[in-house]
Design a protein around this motif. Structure first.
Motif, PDB file in Angstrom:
ATOM      1  N   VAL A 160      45.593  36.335  55.529  1.00 37.69           N
ATOM      2  CA  VAL A 160      46.358  36.713  54.338  1.00 37.69           C
ATOM      3  C   VAL A 160      45.409  36.655  53.158  1.00 37.69           C
ATOM      4  CG1 VAL A 160      48.270  36.144  52.823  1.00 37.69           C
ATOM      5  CG2 VAL A 160      48.520  35.843  55.298  1.00 37.69           C
ATOM      6  N   ILE A 161      45.306  37.776  52.457  1.00 39.16           N
ATOM      7  CA  ILE A 161      44.328  37.915  51.382  1.00 39.16           C
ATOM      8  C   ILE A 161      45.046  38.181  50.068  1.00 39.16           C
ATOM      9  CG2 ILE A 161      42.289  39.184  50.615  1.00 39.16           C
ATOM     10  CD1 ILE A 161      42.127  40.218  53.589  1.00 39.16           C
ATOM     11  N   SER A 162      44.681  37.439  49.037  1.00 42.16           N
ATOM     12  CA  SER A 162      45.255  37.683  47.717  1.00 42.16           C
ATOM     13  C   SER A 162      44.139  37.988  46.727  1.00 42.16           C
ATOM     14  CB  SER A 162      46.075  36.480  47.244  1.00 42.16           C
ATOM     15  OG  SER A 162      45.261  35.329  47.169  1.00 42.16           O
ATOM     16  N   GLN A 163      44.486  38.792  45.728  1.00 42.12           N
ATOM     17  CA  GLN A 163      43.543  39.147  44.680  1.00 42.12           C
ATOM     18  C   GLN A 163      44.184  38.915  43.319  1.00 42.12           C
ATOM     19  OE1 GLN A 163      41.766  43.068  46.889  1.00 42.12           O
ATOM     20  NE2 GLN A 163      41.158  42.830  44.754  1.00 42.12           N
ATOM     21  N   LYS A 164      43.357  38.468  42.375  1.00 43.16           N
ATOM     22  CA  LYS A 164      43.815  38.313  41.005  1.00 43.16           C
ATOM     23  C   LYS A 164      42.791  38.906  40.057  1.00 43.16           C
ATOM     24  CE  LYS A 164      46.231  33.885  41.460  1.00 43.16           C
ATOM     25  NZ  LYS A 164      46.247  32.476  41.008  1.00 43.16           N
ATOM     26  N   PRO A 165      43.153  39.611  39.001  1.00 38.52           N
ATOM     27  CA  PRO A 165      44.514  40.063  38.737  1.00 38.52           C
ATOM     28  C   PRO A 165      44.890  41.253  39.614  1.00 38.52           C
ATOM     29  CG  PRO A 165      43.036  40.993  37.118  1.00 38.52           C
ATOM     30  CD  PRO A 165      42.189  40.107  38.013  1.00 38.52           C
ATOM     31  N   SER A 166      46.154  41.602  39.640  1.00 36.13           N
ATOM     32  CA  SER A 166      46.572  42.767  40.413  1.00 36.13           C
ATOM     33  C   SER A 166      46.248  44.054  39.652  1.00 36.13           C
ATOM     34  CB  SER A 166      48.073  42.712  40.709  1.00 36.13           C
ATOM     35  OG  SER A 166      48.809  42.628  39.499  1.00 36.13           O
ATOM     36  N   ARG A 167      46.252  43.957  38.337  1.00 36.88           N
ATOM     37  CA  ARG A 167      45.863  45.086  37.501  1.00 36.88           C
ATOM     38  C   ARG A 167      45.446  44.580  36.129  1.00 36.88           C
ATOM     39  NH1 ARG A 167      49.429  49.411  36.969  1.00 36.88           N
ATOM     40  NH2 ARG A 167      50.079  49.112  39.112  1.00 36.88           N
ATOM     41  N   ASP A 168      44.644  45.397  35.455  1.00 32.64           N
ATOM     42  CA  ASP A 168      44.241  45.025  34.096  1.00 32.64           C
ATOM     43  C   ASP A 168      43.802  46.271  33.348  1.00 32.64           C
ATOM     44  OD1 ASP A 168      42.438  42.046  32.938  1.00 32.64           O
ATOM     45  OD2 ASP A 168      43.675  43.505  31.860  1.00 32.64           O
ATOM     46  N   ILE A 169      43.966  46.214  32.057  1.00 27.64           N
ATOM     47  CA  ILE A 169      43.493  47.268  31.164  1.00 27.64           C
ATOM     48  C   ILE A 169      42.480  46.612  30.233  1.00 27.64           C
ATOM     49  CG2 ILE A 169      44.111  48.940  29.392  1.00 27.64           C
ATOM     50  CD1 ILE A 169      46.936  48.998  30.608  1.00 27.64           C
ATOM     51  N   CYS A 170      41.264  47.146  30.223  1.00 34.00           N
ATOM     52  CA  CYS A 170      40.171  46.511  29.486  1.00 34.00           C
ATOM     53  C   CYS A 170      39.511  47.489  28.530  1.00 34.00           C
ATOM     54  CB  CYS A 170      39.134  45.971  30.462  1.00 34.00           C
ATOM     55  SG  CYS A 170      39.766  44.777  31.642  1.00 34.00           S
ATOM     56  N   GLN A 171      38.853  46.938  27.540  1.00 34.26           N
ATOM     57  CA  GLN A 171      38.100  47.745  26.584  1.00 34.26           C
ATOM     58  C   GLN A 171      36.684  47.950  27.097  1.00 34.26           C
ATOM     59  OE1 GLN A 171      39.429  49.167  23.818  1.00 34.26           O
ATOM     60  NE2 GLN A 171      41.394  48.334  24.522  1.00 34.26           N
ATOM     61  N   ARG A 172      36.131  49.093  26.784  1.00 33.84           N
ATOM     62  CA  ARG A 172      34.746  49.356  27.197  1.00 33.84           C
ATOM     63  C   ARG A 172      33.812  48.311  26.606  1.00 33.84           C
ATOM     64  NH1 ARG A 172      32.629  54.821  26.000  1.00 33.84           N
ATOM     65  NH2 ARG A 172      34.766  55.572  26.178  1.00 33.84           N
ATOM     66  N   GLY A 173      32.775  47.983  27.363  1.00 33.85           N
ATOM     67  CA  GLY A 173      31.795  47.000  26.932  1.00 33.85           C
ATOM     68  C   GLY A 173      32.120  45.572  27.330  1.00 33.85           C
ATOM     69  N   THR A 174      33.348  45.350  27.779  1.00 39.11           N
ATOM     70  CA  THR A 174      33.723  43.996  28.205  1.00 39.11           C
ATOM     71  C   THR A 174      33.504  43.850  29.706  1.00 39.11           C
ATOM     72  OG1 THR A 174      36.041  44.605  28.577  1.00 39.11           O
ATOM     73  CG2 THR A 174      35.431  43.866  26.361  1.00 39.11           C
ATOM     74  N   SER A 175      33.747  42.657  30.221  1.00 38.66           N
ATOM     75  CA  SER A 175      33.578  42.364  31.647  1.00 38.66           C
ATOM     76  C   SER A 175      34.870  41.784  32.207  1.00 38.66           C
ATOM     77  CB  SER A 175      32.433  41.370  31.867  1.00 38.66           C
ATOM     78  OG  SER A 175      31.208  41.905  31.415  1.00 38.66           O
ATOM     79  N   LEU A 176      35.099  42.009  33.477  1.00 36.16           N
ATOM     80  CA  LEU A 176      36.290  41.481  34.150  1.00 36.16           C
ATOM     81  C   LEU A 176      35.864  40.862  35.470  1.00 36.16           C
ATOM     82  CD1 LEU A 176      39.452  41.293  34.336  1.00 36.16           C
ATOM     83  CD2 LEU A 176      39.312  43.370  35.746  1.00 36.16           C
ATOM     84  N   THR A 177      36.371  39.673  35.754  1.00 34.01           N
ATOM     85  CA  THR A 177      36.106  39.024  37.039  1.00 34.01           C
ATOM     86  C   THR A 177      37.355  39.069  37.901  1.00 34.01           C
ATOM     87  OG1 THR A 177      34.403  37.568  36.134  1.00 34.01           O
ATOM     88  CG2 THR A 177      35.468  36.867  38.175  1.00 34.01           C
ATOM     89  N   ILE A 178      37.186  39.569  39.108  1.00 32.59           N
ATOM     90  CA  ILE A 178      38.276  39.700  40.074  1.00 32.59           C
ATOM     91  C   ILE A 178      38.086  38.633  41.148  1.00 32.59           C
ATOM     92  CG2 ILE A 178      39.393  41.227  41.736  1.00 32.59           C
ATOM     93  CD1 ILE A 178      38.085  43.580  40.140  1.00 32.59           C
ATOM     94  N   GLN A 179      39.178  37.961  41.468  1.00 30.97           N
ATOM     95  CA  GLN A 179      39.107  36.905  42.473  1.00 30.97           C
ATOM     96  C   GLN A 179      39.731  37.359  43.782  1.00 30.97           C
ATOM     97  OE1 GLN A 179      41.015  33.398  40.925  1.00 30.97           O
ATOM     98  NE2 GLN A 179      39.722  33.314  39.110  1.00 30.97           N
TER      99      GLN A 179
END
Lengths: 115, 113
Positions: A3-22
């Motif tokens: 069973v695999i889970s991911q966070k976040p399920s969705r996101d809206i981000c601004q250009r130039g920023t970074s997002l970490t997905i777990q």
């Protein structure tokens, strides 16, 4: 299957920023992978997340853009750095027990939109 | 250049009839093939696989056929059910020691009640 889970399920981000997905798995697995599915395209392997060592990246993907961590056998993170609208995709992690003919099982995915 | 091709972006089938989804590949090193099903907002779910040493594998309503000489595989769903409506991805792996899956773009199956 795991069973695999991911966070976040969705996101809206601004250009130039970074997002970490777990990505979290409910059991220890040998192999963890990160894929990207751009709109209207097939799933493309970004890298194999190796426990205790650097990730192995596929052609066209680099560590500076997609740093990956894998601190143990049940958890991994993918960071999308310095984002641009072209990074808008679904990002998926998958796992395998590592046997040659074993199947890969996928998480639910993270839908990323970059404005 | 796409190594795994699913040339039909969509397919509509009446409930109870057979659904046939096709996949072609170009890399002769591929020796293991998988089909995944994907519902909206969910990750791909493994459906069925076949090794290149076989030409057929069956699991309930799902059968995968492999024609190595033609580099072609197909997924048959009989009988088709409305719950089968999803996007189906064909994937291939190139040989022992390789864990990388190469995916097609998918075929959206709609089963009409």
């Amino acid at each position: 299957s795991a069973v695999i889970s991911q966070k976040p399920s969705r996101d809206i981000c601004q250009r130039g920023t970074s997002l970490t997905i777990q990505c979290q798995v409910d059991s220890q697995v040998t192999m963890m992978f990160w894929y990207r599915q751009q709109p209207g395209q097939s799933l493309t392997l970004i890298a194999t997340a190796n426990q205790g060592s650097e990730a192995t990246y596929e052609s066209g993907f680099v560590i500076d853009k997609f740093p990956i961590s894998r601190p143990n056998l049940t958890f991994s993170t993918l960071t999308v750095s310095n984002m641009s609208p072209e990074d808008s995709s679904i990002y998926l992690c998958s796992v395998s027990s590592g046997l040659i003919t074993d199947t890969q099982y996928f998480g639910p995915g993270t839908r990323l939109t970059v404005l | 250049d796409q190594q795994v091709k699913q040339n039909s972006p969509s397919l509509s089938v009446q409930e109870g009839r057979i659904s046939i989804l096709n996949c072609d590949y170009t890399n002769s090193m591929f020796d293991y093939f998988l089909w995944y099903k994907k519902y909206p907002a969910e990750g791909p779910t493994f459906l069925i696989s076949i090794s290149s040493i076989k030409d057929k594998n069956e699991d309930g309503r799902f059968t995968v056929f492999l024609n190595k000489s033609a580099k072609h595989l197909s997924l048959h769903i009989v009988p088709s059910q409305p719950g089968d409506s999803a996007v189906y991805f064909c994937a291939a792996r190139a040989g022992a020691g390789s864990y990388q899956l190469t995916f097609g773009k998918g075929t959206k199956l709609s089963v009409i009640p």
